[in-house]
Design an enzyme around this catalytic site. Sequence first.
Site, PDB file in Angstrom:
ATOM      1  N   LYS A 197       0.822  -1.216  -0.111  1.00 42.95           N
ATOM      2  CA  LYS A 197      -0.093  -0.066   0.120  1.00 42.95           C
ATOM      3  C   LYS A 197       0.818   1.302   0.018  1.00 42.95           C
ATOM      4  CE  LYS A 197      -2.684   3.248   1.695  1.00 42.95           C
ATOM      5  NZ  LYS A 197      -2.183   4.890   1.743  1.00 42.95           N
ATOM      6  N   GLU A 240       9.092   1.395  11.124  1.00 39.02           N
ATOM      7  CA  GLU A 240      10.558   2.705  11.147  1.00 39.02           C
ATOM      8  C   GLU A 240       9.604   3.679  11.151  1.00 39.02           C
ATOM      9  OE1 GLU A 240      12.025   5.395   9.855  1.00 39.02           O
ATOM     10  OE2 GLU A 240      12.740   4.505   7.957  1.00 39.02           O
ATOM     11  N   CYS A 253      13.053  10.786   7.571  1.00 34.65           N
ATOM     12  CA  CYS A 253      12.914  10.529   9.007  1.00 34.65           C
ATOM     13  C   CYS A 253      14.044  10.658   9.813  1.00 34.65           C
ATOM     14  CB  CYS A 253      12.334   9.274   8.908  1.00 34.65           C
ATOM     15  SG  CYS A 253      13.089   7.843   8.052  1.00 34.65           S
ATOM     16  N   GLU A 281       9.371  16.312  15.499  1.00 33.44           N
ATOM     17  CA  GLU A 281       9.627  16.229  14.260  1.00 33.44           C
ATOM     18  C   GLU A 281       8.875  17.252  13.283  1.00 33.44           C
ATOM     19  OE1 GLU A 281      10.875  12.521  11.357  1.00 33.44           O
ATOM     20  OE2 GLU A 281       8.498  12.242  12.188  1.00 33.44           O
TER      21      GLU A 281
END
Length: 490
Positions: free
Chosen positions: A177, A252, A286, A384
């Site tokens: 996906k 992750e 990331c 973040e």
Amino acid sequence: MKNQLFIDGEYCAAASGQVFDVVDPSNRQVFAQVARGGPDDVDRAVKAARRAFDEGPWPRLSGAERAAVLHRMGDAIAARRDELARLEVQDNGKPLPEALWDIDDTAGVFHFYADLAARLDNSAEQGIPLAMDGFTSKAVKEPVGVAGAIIPWNFPMLMASWKVAPALAAGCTVVLKPSEATPMTALELGGIAKAAGLPPGALNIVTGFGPEAGQPLTEHPGVDKLAFTGSVPTGSRIMAAAARDIKAVSLELGGKSPLVVFADTPIDEAVEWIMFGIYWNQGEVCSATSRVLVEEPLYEPLMARLAEEAGRIRIGHGLEDGVLLGPLVNEAQHEKVLSAIERGKTEGRLVTGGGVPKGLEGGFYVEPTIFADMAEDAWIWREEIFGPVLCVKSFRTEDEAIRMANDSRFGLAAAVMSADLDRAERVARAFRAGIVWINCSQPTFTEAPWGGYKQSGIGRELGEWGLNNYLETKQITAFDRSKPWGWYLK
């Protein structure tokens, strides 16, 4: 461009017949429409993968036979390098040189796992010495089953390869996906796989939105293993969904990675790696080293250079020569980053950037931005942002730098720069992070493990660790029938 679901070896429309728009982030214009998959499509894809695993040839082929298919997939990706990279630029916004780099890496990932698949023929069984006579035992590695893979939008085709290639190498079948923001290059994998000889159902691709396609995939009882790259909140929901059926999970997730720069670091080297660590891929990484800690003697001269160099970065369309910073991926991310910058203006000192570049208001562009002197509990220092926003603080001692670097709920990556390699190694070992760089930031190698500590995830991708994500270990123990056991019958 492929714009349909890929299920059981064929491209097909969504069961609902619905589509959704794919937008070019450089100009906010729709350039494609893609099938809007839903629960029925996910169910069809999982059943195709289940059938291909339980009854089909793929898990039963030798490692060498699977390797041949994966090598052909890698060759096909390499042959279409320019085309796929340009599609990535249009879909994601990143500069063309970076997109070319991604496609090269994608082909390399398939070749790497092809080689590991071939090695499985000799390493899938391991004899186990036993302390009791009359028995022999061995550990056998087998594919885990049907793998559900959900990938992000920052490296669309590369992130697909990080999950699809090792899963197929192990003998698993896959339902992929991709992000609804960047589905185009992931969809191309279906045709590439079919042309390479991958059996029907071994790879299925369902495009759509999280609640309609991602969630049904995580909750489907026919899925044995889930692999996800993305945000912490979504990763938490996936873990909760997997708990119901005790599915294997690898995650992750996010990061707020530190880069510690000691005063003995040459200033040009520090500038180069700090800027690459935060402005590469628009900061939509990331592992981006978005928190920089600088030893006090170097702090002021380094800040002056960073402000100067950040102001010289060329911003624009990813296909223009010399562009280093393209648009952010979509409107939602653009608004999120600009909102974070506005909050940062109340928490620290804005050194440079902080807005939309003049003349580029028609796309999702953000200036390279630097903040300094915020408190350690400032939101912009701790959370973040996933954009071209750098936060910088000074430190006095090595212990203080390590403490501030580790003071985070994240632990994906970290970096240290120093001419004193013994100190750099010492600090690297003190970081609570899954990936650590010395005198650099961000280089990623297919051969090495990738993953984080704390809320940055569980499990590792890439290298042999990535293959092990998709393997189960079975114990097979046999008894020598020529010898009596004698518990009941004497």
